[in-house]
Each structure stands twice: as structure tokens, then as C-alpha cells.
Design a protein around this motif. Sequence first.
Motif, short mmCIF file in Angstrom:
data_model
loop_
_atom_site.label_atom_id
_atom_site.label_comp_id
_atom_site.label_asym_id
_atom_site.label_seq_id
_atom_site.Cartn_x
_atom_site.Cartn_y
_atom_site.Cartn_z
N SER A 84 21.93 47.66 -20.28
CA SER A 84 22.31 46.27 -21.13
C SER A 84 24.70 46.64 -21.86
CB SER A 84 22.42 45.54 -21.88
OG SER A 84 20.57 45.57 -21.26
N LYS A 87 28.35 43.51 -24.80
CA LYS A 87 28.29 41.69 -25.22
C LYS A 87 27.05 41.73 -25.29
CE LYS A 87 31.83 38.85 -23.73
NZ LYS A 87 30.71 37.23 -23.64
N GLU A 88 26.66 42.04 -23.91
CA GLU A 88 24.95 41.09 -23.32
C GLU A 88 24.08 41.90 -24.73
OE1 GLU A 88 21.97 41.69 -19.91
OE2 GLU A 88 23.61 42.87 -19.86
N TYR A 89 24.35 42.51 -24.98
CA TYR A 89 23.17 43.30 -25.56
C TYR A 89 23.06 41.93 -26.97
CZ TYR A 89 19.40 46.43 -27.44
OH TYR A 89 17.89 46.57 -27.94
N GLU A 91 24.94 39.88 -27.88
CA GLU A 91 24.56 37.72 -27.76
C GLU A 91 23.36 38.21 -27.50
OE1 GLU A 91 26.54 36.88 -24.23
OE2 GLU A 91 28.97 36.53 -25.33
N ASN A 92 22.27 39.04 -27.07
CA ASN A 92 21.17 39.05 -27.04
C ASN A 92 20.51 38.91 -28.49
OD1 ASN A 92 17.90 39.23 -25.81
ND2 ASN A 92 18.92 38.43 -24.02
#
Length: 202
Positions: A84, A87-89, A91-92
Motif C-alpha cells: 500500500s 496515503k492509502e495505508y 487513510e485505512n
Amino acid sequence: MRLFSKYIWRFSLEKKEIYLTFDDGPTPEITNFVLDELQKYKAKATFFCIGKNIKNEPEIFKRIIAEKHAVGNHTQNHLSGWKSSKKEYVENFLECESEISNAIQKCQKQQLFRPPYGKLKKKQAKKILKKGYKIIMWSVLSADFDTSITKEECLENVLQNTTNGSIVVFHDSVKASKKLRYVLPKVLTQFTQQGFVFKAIL
């Protein structure tokens, strides 16, 4: 290497305390069994919960809190940090934080995080640490999820490797449930007889 040293892998070798942790729940097929077993021994533990499972099983999550166990963030969708973007991580991770905050009072909230698969990139870790979270790893991996070993081997693995201050990883997941039903009662019995106390991570 300095960042790696900020992760928590175990606790004091001086005290007869064991820190049982359960990843991937809450799961209706197994989490209530885990809570029932812990209750029998007045044992406390730490549950690293997946956000979507908290959302799907709010009553089980409330039971974990009501019985004074600690809870930690395990991302919203069990993301691998290695696969990931930062940013994606993050946000999750924040989605899961929101699920936890919505479910419990702020004053009860422990800021604990465990990366799924133990996989985390440096930039992801820095961001999570900056938010005031402790990153909790482990010193004993039970391998309850591993289909290539027997439930007896899983038990032996935990009994042989657990000692003062150990952080032990189990999974309250469907995949691990068969081994966990066999192993957990025996671990609780044996270490209680040896004078150990089971504590939650604070």
C-alpha cells in the motif's frame, strides 16, 4: 534501525506477566469463545480489531470493552503496508480509528496499533507514531493460522516460547478458530498454574 526500535516487541523480563493478543476480530464464530475462556481465568488481553469487523459486530466489540480488555487498531481492511502507498495505508488506519472512537468513550481508548502481517513501511510507521500510537509487535507467534501445522504443534510452539513479558499473537478469526479452541484453554491453564498473570497492553 532507530524507527524499528520504537516498536514494542515484549515487556519486562522481571515480572511473571504474559500479554495475549488477538488479531483480526471481532468474529462471531470465535471471539465470544475467547472472551469466555479469558473470563474463566480472570485474564485480560488485547484485541487488535479490523475496522470493518467492528462495524459488522458492534455487540461483540462492546463486550470486549465491557470486560476491560484493551483494543487496538489493525486497519480498516487488513491492509499490508508493503503493498500500500503511505496515503492509502494511513487513510485505512484512520478509518479504523474512527470505528473504534465511535464505539467507545474517548477516556477508554488506548492508542495501540499492530500492522497486519507485521508489514509496515518506514513512512507509514512514522505517521502512525506521530499520532501518538504505540506500534505493538510480538515475541511469540502462535501460528494458529498456519494450515501446515497441527493444533498440537501450535500449542507446543506457544508453551515452549512464552516466558516473562512475552507478547503472544493469536487470531480470533475463522481460519484460526479450530486451533485456538484447542490451544487457548491449555495455555491459560498451564501458565496460571505456573503463577503467571495475563495482562492487557495499556
